[in-house]
Motif scaffolding. Structure first.
Motif, short mmCIF file in Angstrom:
data_model
loop_
_atom_site.label_atom_id
_atom_site.label_comp_id
_atom_site.label_asym_id
_atom_site.label_seq_id
_atom_site.Cartn_x
_atom_site.Cartn_y
_atom_site.Cartn_z
N SER A 97 71.91 98.76 84.59
CA SER A 97 71.85 97.58 85.62
C SER A 97 70.56 97.42 86.53
CB SER A 97 72.99 97.82 86.85
OG SER A 97 72.56 98.81 87.38
N LYS A 98 69.50 98.36 86.35
CA LYS A 98 68.30 98.27 86.99
C LYS A 98 67.43 97.37 86.22
CE LYS A 98 64.70 100.74 89.50
NZ LYS A 98 63.85 101.86 89.76
N PHE A 99 67.60 97.24 84.95
CA PHE A 99 66.60 96.51 83.97
C PHE A 99 67.20 95.39 83.43
CE2 PHE A 99 65.83 101.28 83.92
CZ PHE A 99 64.46 101.30 84.74
N LEU A 100 68.42 94.99 83.62
CA LEU A 100 68.90 93.68 83.12
C LEU A 100 68.91 92.60 83.93
CD1 LEU A 100 72.51 95.31 81.76
CD2 LEU A 100 70.29 94.28 80.39
N LYS A 101 67.72 91.95 83.85
CA LYS A 101 67.38 90.66 84.82
C LYS A 101 68.15 89.63 84.08
CE LYS A 101 63.65 87.45 85.54
NZ LYS A 101 62.11 87.23 85.42
N GLN A 102 68.75 88.87 84.81
CA GLN A 102 69.84 87.90 84.66
C GLN A 102 69.02 86.74 84.32
OE1 GLN A 102 73.07 88.52 83.98
NE2 GLN A 102 72.19 90.56 84.18
N PRO A 103 69.62 85.68 83.36
CA PRO A 103 69.27 84.54 83.23
C PRO A 103 69.37 83.50 84.28
CG PRO A 103 71.22 84.70 82.25
CD PRO A 103 70.69 86.14 82.58
N PRO A 104 68.30 82.41 84.45
CA PRO A 104 68.20 81.65 85.35
C PRO A 104 69.44 80.49 85.46
CG PRO A 104 66.59 80.89 83.99
CD PRO A 104 67.10 82.27 83.30
N ILE A 105 70.01 80.54 84.09
CA ILE A 105 71.28 79.75 84.28
C ILE A 105 72.41 80.56 83.81
CG2 ILE A 105 72.44 77.80 82.97
CD1 ILE A 105 69.59 76.97 82.22
N PRO A 106 73.76 80.58 84.39
CA PRO A 106 75.03 81.11 84.08
C PRO A 106 75.10 81.16 82.47
CG PRO A 106 75.40 79.78 85.74
CD PRO A 106 74.18 79.54 85.43
N LYS A 107 75.40 82.32 82.07
CA LYS A 107 75.40 82.65 80.58
C LYS A 107 76.67 81.68 79.99
CE LYS A 107 77.09 86.59 78.79
NZ LYS A 107 77.02 88.00 78.04
N GLU A 108 77.84 81.28 80.45
CA GLU A 108 78.78 80.56 80.17
C GLU A 108 78.39 79.20 79.75
OE1 GLU A 108 78.84 82.65 82.74
OE2 GLU A 108 80.46 84.10 81.75
N GLU A 109 77.49 78.73 80.91
CA GLU A 109 76.80 77.37 80.64
C GLU A 109 75.76 77.27 79.31
OE1 GLU A 109 73.98 74.22 83.32
OE2 GLU A 109 75.15 75.82 84.34
N LEU A 110 75.09 78.53 79.44
CA LEU A 110 74.29 78.23 78.10
C LEU A 110 74.98 78.26 76.92
CD1 LEU A 110 71.61 81.29 79.26
CD2 LEU A 110 71.23 78.88 78.96
N ILE A 111 76.06 79.17 76.70
CA ILE A 111 76.74 79.07 75.29
C ILE A 111 77.28 77.78 75.15
CG2 ILE A 111 78.90 80.02 74.41
CD1 ILE A 111 78.39 82.68 76.14
N LYS A 112 77.83 77.10 76.26
CA LYS A 112 78.32 75.72 75.86
C LYS A 112 77.27 74.91 75.36
CE LYS A 112 81.07 72.11 78.42
NZ LYS A 112 81.60 71.84 79.95
#
Length: 308
Positions: A97-112
């Protein structure tokens, strides 16, 4: 444990950090040192270890998580780390969890968004090839970075990169005389080879196949194999292979051929645009208003002004 963004000038630093970049330098006395970029999910900071041993060089490798003890110092108005000691970290010690930088857009939105662009492709051969690879890589596609460092080097970074490029292409294809299906297919697939080139899942570094062959050649070969399996006899696979092979735009940047179709040229220009704008944004994000960034080496060592 403190996050990297929380450290101030003069503080002692201790903890686990990901080596996102490393190189060896020589000081004015002729002694070698390690120059590295360390990061966690909150920030990235340059670090130097001035006295090094062969063991240090074995530990401090791009993609490794290391434990350091050191001092945070300000140099030319920028914080950096003077590393005093370093040790390796086993996979059991790593807190993902310390290294998993999250994307600037929610993943569900990216997948869609991504699947919206896939569904927009009408050419039957382009669509068959797209569907083949989306199915093949469905276990990795939504979480992979687009690189181990430099740009889109975070969870779902590959998805961010591809959908951003697709959004740009969607507009440009209405302006220029190009085959939209061919452009869109090549954009969505152009970096799929990175899911073989890089291996993780938390700390991504180059696989043996990635180092020896590279994502460009990997994906070109996979398109040829998939097309035979799908029974496609049109020119589409050849044109897609050419776009993939030439998408870095220059021979010096790793492309074995230069773009020689309008669609391949557009792909390379959009890829170059997105990667460079993201690199610039990263440098500006770490800079105060009214000041210039550090030298951005992927952009010829230029500095950029952060205006109000």
């Amino acid at each position: 444990m403190k996050m990297l963004c929380e450290y101030l000038d003069g503080e002692h630093i201790s903890g686990q950090f990901l080596v996102s970049n490393v190189s060896k330098g020589t000081n004015t006395a002729g002694n070698q040192y390690l120059n590295m970029d360390l990061r966690d999910s909150s920030a990235s900071m340059n670090a130097k270890k001035w006295e090094i041993s062969p063991r240090d060089e074995e530990i401090v490798i791009q993609g490794n998580v290391i434990h350091i003890e050191g001092e945070v110092l300000k140099y030319k108005e920028t914080l950096q780390i003077k590393v005093l000691s370093v040790r390796g970290v086993s996979s059991e010690e790593v807190d993902p969890s310390k290294f998993l930088k999250q994307p600037p857009i929610p993943k569900e939105e990216l997948i869609k968004k991504f699947h919206g662009f896939v569904d927009s492709v009408k050419d039957k051969d382009c669509k068959a090839i797209l569907d083949y690879f989306v199915e093949k890589y469905k276990g990795q596609l939504y979480d992979y970075p687009a690189a181990s460092s430099i740009h889109h080097e975070y969870s779902s970074g590959l998805l961010v990169h591809c959908t951003t490029m697709a959004e740009i292409a969607d507009k440009l294809c209405t302006i220029y005389d190009v085959n939209r299906d061919l452009v869109m297919t090549s954009i969505l697939l152009h970096d799929f080879g990175k899911m073989t080139e890089l291996e993780g899942p938390v700390v991504y570094k180059y696989s043996v196949k990635g180092k020896l062959i590279g994502h460009i050649s990997i994906m070109s070969s996979e398109i040829e194999e998939a097309s035979k399996e799908l029974g496609i006899t049109s020119e589409i696979p050849l044109l897609l292979q050419h776009s993939i092979l030439s998408h870095h735009g220059q021979l010096d940047y790793g492309s074995p051929v230069l773009p020689e179709t309008a669609e391949a040229l557009l792909l390379s220009l959009i890829d170059n645009l997105d990667s460079k704008m993201v690199i610039t944004a990263k440098a500006l994000e770490e800079t105060k208003v009214g000041e210039f960034t550090n030298k951005v080496y992927p952009l010829d060592g230029r500095t950029f002004y952060k205006h109000k």
